[in-house]
Design an enzyme around this catalytic site. Structure first.
Site, short mmCIF file in Angstrom:
data_model
loop_
_atom_site.label_atom_id
_atom_site.label_comp_id
_atom_site.label_asym_id
_atom_site.label_seq_id
_atom_site.Cartn_x
_atom_site.Cartn_y
_atom_site.Cartn_z
N ASP A 168 0.80 -1.24 0.00
CA ASP A 168 0.00 0.00 0.00
C ASP A 168 0.83 1.28 0.00
O ASP A 168 0.39 2.31 0.53
CB ASP A 168 -0.97 0.04 1.20
CG ASP A 168 -2.24 -0.76 0.94
OD1 ASP A 168 -2.31 -1.44 -0.09
OD2 ASP A 168 -3.16 -0.68 1.76
N CYS A 182 -3.77 -6.17 -3.31
CA CYS A 182 -2.73 -7.08 -2.79
C CYS A 182 -2.59 -8.44 -3.47
O CYS A 182 -1.58 -8.73 -4.08
CB CYS A 182 -2.99 -7.39 -1.32
SG CYS A 182 -2.86 -6.00 -0.23
N HIS A 192 -0.72 -13.83 1.73
CA HIS A 192 -1.97 -13.39 1.09
C HIS A 192 -2.28 -14.09 -0.23
O HIS A 192 -2.93 -13.51 -1.12
CB HIS A 192 -1.99 -11.86 0.89
CG HIS A 192 -3.36 -11.29 1.15
ND1 HIS A 192 -3.65 -9.96 1.11
CD2 HIS A 192 -4.52 -11.91 1.45
CE1 HIS A 192 -4.92 -9.77 1.38
NE2 HIS A 192 -5.48 -10.95 1.60
N ASN A 232 0.53 -1.99 -4.99
CA ASN A 232 -0.62 -1.33 -5.64
C ASN A 232 -0.52 0.16 -5.32
O ASN A 232 0.35 0.58 -4.55
CB ASN A 232 -1.96 -1.91 -5.18
CG ASN A 232 -2.09 -2.13 -3.68
OD1 ASN A 232 -2.20 -3.26 -3.20
ND2 ASN A 232 -2.06 -1.03 -2.92
N LYS A 277 -5.61 3.19 -4.65
CA LYS A 277 -5.69 1.73 -4.49
C LYS A 277 -7.09 1.24 -4.83
O LYS A 277 -8.07 1.92 -4.52
CB LYS A 277 -5.38 1.37 -3.03
CG LYS A 277 -5.56 -0.10 -2.73
CD LYS A 277 -5.31 -0.44 -1.27
CE LYS A 277 -5.51 -1.93 -1.05
NZ LYS A 277 -5.30 -2.34 0.33
#
Ligand SMILES: *[C@@H]1O[C@H](CO)[C@@H](O)[C@H](O)[C@H]1NC(C)=O
Ligand SMILES: *[C@@H]1O[C@H](CO)[C@@H](O)[C@H](O)[C@H]1NC(C)=O
Ligand SMILES: *[C@@H]1O[C@H](CO)[C@@H](O)[C@H](O)[C@H]1NC(C)=O
Ligand SMILES: *[C@@H]1O[C@H](CO)[C@@H](O)[C@H](O)[C@H]1NC(C)=O
Ligand SMILES: *[C@@H]1O[C@H](CO)[C@@H](O)[C@H](O)[C@H]1NC(C)=O
Length: 528
Positions: free
Chosen positions: A43, A84, A140, A292, A309
Site C-alpha cells: 500500500d 494485494c 496473502h 498497488n 488503491k
C-alpha cells in the site's frame, strides 16, 4: 473492425514465439548466479518515496530507498495490480489473473481458495537453478490447504503471516464471517505457529528475520529472498519516534503513515548494510516494488496521478519500482528507465534474465523477460497490458434491465470493470470506481495533505462506462478521448472481448466457517 481483431489474434502468437526463441538462445551462463532480494512494500503510494515525492509536495523522507533507487535503475513506467493478492499472484506465477481465476478481489481469510496449485512459481523455478529460496512477510495467496502454504510453493523457508491487515504488534486479526466474529493469531516460522514475537513491531521483526537469512546464508549457493513487508498497509501503527519528524503534518493519518514509511526505509537501510557486511552485496540484485497504488483516504498519496488503491486509474496501478545492483555497468547506474514493465514480468525476467534458467513447465506466461531493458538499453518487449477484467463487478446499466450482462453476443460488455493498455492508449470500462461499495470516491486527484493544495474532482458524464486516454501524452488522465476516437474505442473493446473469451471463470468461493482459528489452536492456518 474484424480485420483489426484478426490482426491481434494472429500477431500475438508471433510475438510470443519470437520472445521465447530469444530467451532460449540468449541464456547466459555466467556464474556464480547473482543473489536476488525482492522487496515488496504494501500500500505504498506513488508519491510516498522522496525521490518521487519531493517534486510533488510530499513531506515523506526515504533516504535509504532514495540511495538505492538513485544509485540503481528507477522504473518510471512500472505497473502493478490495484490490490494485494492480484499483484502477489502475478509476481509468483507470471500470469494475469484472468488466467488464474483470481480476477476478483483479494483472497479472504476464510475462503477456501489459493493461488492454483498447478501454477509453477518463481521460487520453484529458481530452485531448479540451485537457488536457496526464502520468504519473509505477508503471503496473502491463500492457505486453506497445507499444499497452499509458502513452504509448499517453492520457498525453503518462510517467516510471516498469511492474511492481511493484522495488528503490527500483536500479529492477530479478526473478521466478521457470515455474521460471526472470529479471530486469531497469525504469524509462522515455516509451518509452525510462532507466539513468542507478540509485542514486536512487524517492520523491525521482518527486517531482523531478513538479516538473519542473509547472515546464515550458505555462500556456495545463490539466494532468492522475497521480503513482503506488512508496512505500510492499515492499521496505521508505528512506534512514536518515527512520527516525530512529521509533527507538522496536521492530518493524523498522513503523519502516522509517513512514520511507517520512514521505519520501513530504515529497515531497508539495515538490510543493505547486512548485505555489505557479509560481502554478499557485490553479487546481489535488489528489486523494490510497491504492490498497488496508495489508499489516499488513509494516509497514502499518489499525486499527481489520478485515483487510488483498488481503482484502475493510474494512481491504482502505476507502481514505485527500482532495481539496484553493483553488478550494473556505470552506463546503466543512475538511469530513469522509461520502458513499459509490469509485475508479471518479474518471473521470466528473474528466471531467464538473471538466473539463466529456462521457463519449462510453466503455463503460458503473460510476463516478458525485460532484463535487457533494465540492465541495458533495449526497448521493452511489452506493448500491451491487461490491467484487469473482473466479470463479477458490473456497473448498473441504464439501457437494459438485465444488469448489463450478455447484451450483444461477441461484443464486450462495457458494464464490466476492466482496463487495458495498448501502446499509448488506455481504455477503462465499468464505473471507474473501486469495487467495494459503498466506498469514498476513488476517481479523483488528491494532493498530499501537507502540500495544502485542494483536491480536484472530475467532471463525469452521467452513467459513463467508457474512458479513453492517451497515457503517453496525458499520464494524469485528464482528457477523456472516448468521444473523439470512437474507432480506437472499438478496437480496444474488441481486444477486451478477446481477453474475456480467453479468461477462466473467477474463483471466489463463499467463506467456510471451518477456517475459524478457534478450531485450530487460536491460529489462522490450513483447515482442509
Ligand atoms: C489482538 O490482541 C490484543 C491484545 O491481546 C487485543 O487487545 C486486540 O483486541 C486483538 N485484536 C484482534 C483484531 O483480535
Ligand atoms: C515540516 O518539517 C519539515 C522537517 O522538519 C520541514 O522540512 C518542513 O518545511 C516543515 N513544513 C512546514 C509546513 O512547516
Ligand atoms: C535498524 O538498525 C538499528 C541499529 O541496529 C536499529 O536500532 C533499528 O531498530 C533497525 N530498524 C529496523 C526497521 O529494523
Ligand atoms: C566487492 O567488490 C569491491 C570492488 O570490486 C571489492 O573492492 C571488495 O573487496 C568486494 N567485497 C567483497 C566483500 O567481496
Ligand atoms: C524443467 O526442466 C528441468 C531439467 O530437465 C527439470 O528438472 C524440471 O523439473 C523442469 N521443470 C518443470 C517445472 O517442469
Amino acid at each position: 473492425m474484424l480485420k483489426l481483431r484478426m490482426a491481434f489474434k494472429y500477431l500475438l502468437p508471433v510475438v510470443v514465439l519470437y520472445w521465447s526463441l530469444e530467451t532460449v538462445t540468449s541464456d547466459p551462463s555466467h556464474s556464480p548466479r547473482p543473489n536476488v532480494i525482492f522487496i515488496l512494500a504494501d500500500d505504498l503510494g506513488h508519491n510516498d518515496v522522496s525521490n518521487i515525492g519531493r517534486e510533488h509536495g510530499s513531506a515523506i523522507q526515504t533516504p535509504h530507498i532514495d540511495r538505492l533507487a538513485e544509485g540503481g535503475v528507477r522504473l518510471d513506467k512500472y505497473y502493478v495490480q490495484p490490490i494485494c493478492t492480484p499483484t502477489r499472484s502475478q509476481l509468483l506465477s507470471g500470469r494475469y489473473q484472468i488466467h488464474t481465476g483470481l480476477q476478483h478481489g483479494t483472497i479472504n481469510a476464510a475462503q477456501p481458495n489459493c493461488l492454483p496449485l498447478d501454477e509453477v512459481t518463481l521460487p520453484q523455478k529458481l530452485k531448479e537453478k540451485g537457488y536457496a529460496t526464502h520468504m519473509v512477510g505477508k503471503w496473502h495467496l491463500g492457505f486453506y490447504k497445507a499444499a497452499c502454504m509458502p513452504t509448499e510453493r517453492g520457498f525453503d523457508s518462510y517467516f510471516g503471516y498469511l492474511t492481511g491487515s493484522e495488528n503490527y504488534y500483536f500479529h492477530n486479526r479478526s473478521y466478521t464471517v457470515n455474521g460471526k466474529y472470529i479471530r486469531g493469531y497469525d504469524l509462522r516460522d515455516n509451518k509452525t505457529p510462532a507466539f513468542q514475537y507478540k509485542g514486536q513491531y512487524s517492520t523491525h521483526l521482518f527486517t531482523q528475520k531478513t538479516i538473519d537469512v542473509i547472515n546464515t546464508h550458505d555462500k556456495s549457493k545463490p539466494f532468492f529472498l522475497y521480503l513482503a513487508f506488512q508496512a505500510v498497509h492499515l492499521p496505521l501503527e508505528v512506534p512514536l519516534k518515527y512520527k516525530e519528524p512529521y509533527a507538522n503534518i496536521s492530518e493524523l493519518n498522513r503523519r502516522t503513515y509517513a512514520g511507517m514509511v520512514t521505519c520501513m526505509d530504515e529497515g531497508i537501510g539495515n538490510i543493505t548494510q547486512a548485505l555489505k557486511k557479509t560481502g554478499l552485496y557485490n553479487n546481489t540484485i535488489i528489486i523494490f516494488s510497491s504492490d498497488n497504488g496508495g489508499p489516499v483516504h488513509v494516509g497514502a498519496n499518489n499525486w499527481p496521478l489520478r485515483g487510488c488503491k483498488a481503482t484502475l486509474w493510474e494512481g491504482g496501478v502505476r507502481g514505485v519500482g527500482f532495481v539496484h545492483s553493483p553488478l550494473f555497468p556505470p552506463s546503466v547506474t543512475g538511469r530513469i528507465n522509461r520502458e513499459f514493465i509490469h509485475v508479471s514480468d518479474w518471473l521470466p525476467t528473474i528466471v531467464t534474465g538473471i538466473a539463466g534458467g529456462s521457463l519449462n513447465g510453466t503455463k503460458p506466461l503473460d510476463g516478458f523477460n525485460v532484463w535487457d531493458s533494465i540492465s541495458g538499453m533495449e526497448p521493452s518487449p511489452r506493448k500491451e497490458l491487461l490491467h484487469n477484467l473482473d466479470p463479477l463487478v458490473v456497473a448498473p446499466d441504464v439501457e437494459s434491465d438485465d444488469g448489463g450482462r450478455g447484451r450483444i453476443p461477441g461484443r464486450f460488455n462495457t458494464s464490466l470493470r476492466a482496463a487495458l493498455r495498448v501502446g499509448d492508449w488506455k481504455i477503462q470500462t465499468g464505473t471507474g470506481e473501486k469495487n467495494e461499495i459503498p466506498s469514498p470516491p476513488g476517481n479523483f486527484w488528491k494532493p498530499p495533505p501537507e502540500s495544502g493544495l485542494p483536491a480536484i474532482y472530475p467532471v463525469q458524464k452521467p452513467n459513463q462506462k467508457v474512458w479513453l486516454f492517451n497515457i503517453t501524452a496525458d499520464p494524469l488522465e485528464r482528457n477523456d478521448l472516448s468521444d473523439k476516437y470512437p474507432d480506437v474505442v472499438e478496437m480496444l473493446l474488441c481486444r477486451l472481448q478477446n481477453y474475456y473469451e480467453d479468461s477462466v471463470p473467477p474463483r471466489f468461493p463463499p467463506s467456510d466457517m471451518n477456517a475459524d482459528p478457534a478450531k485450530h489452536g487460536g491460529f489462522w492456518g490450513p483447515w482442509e
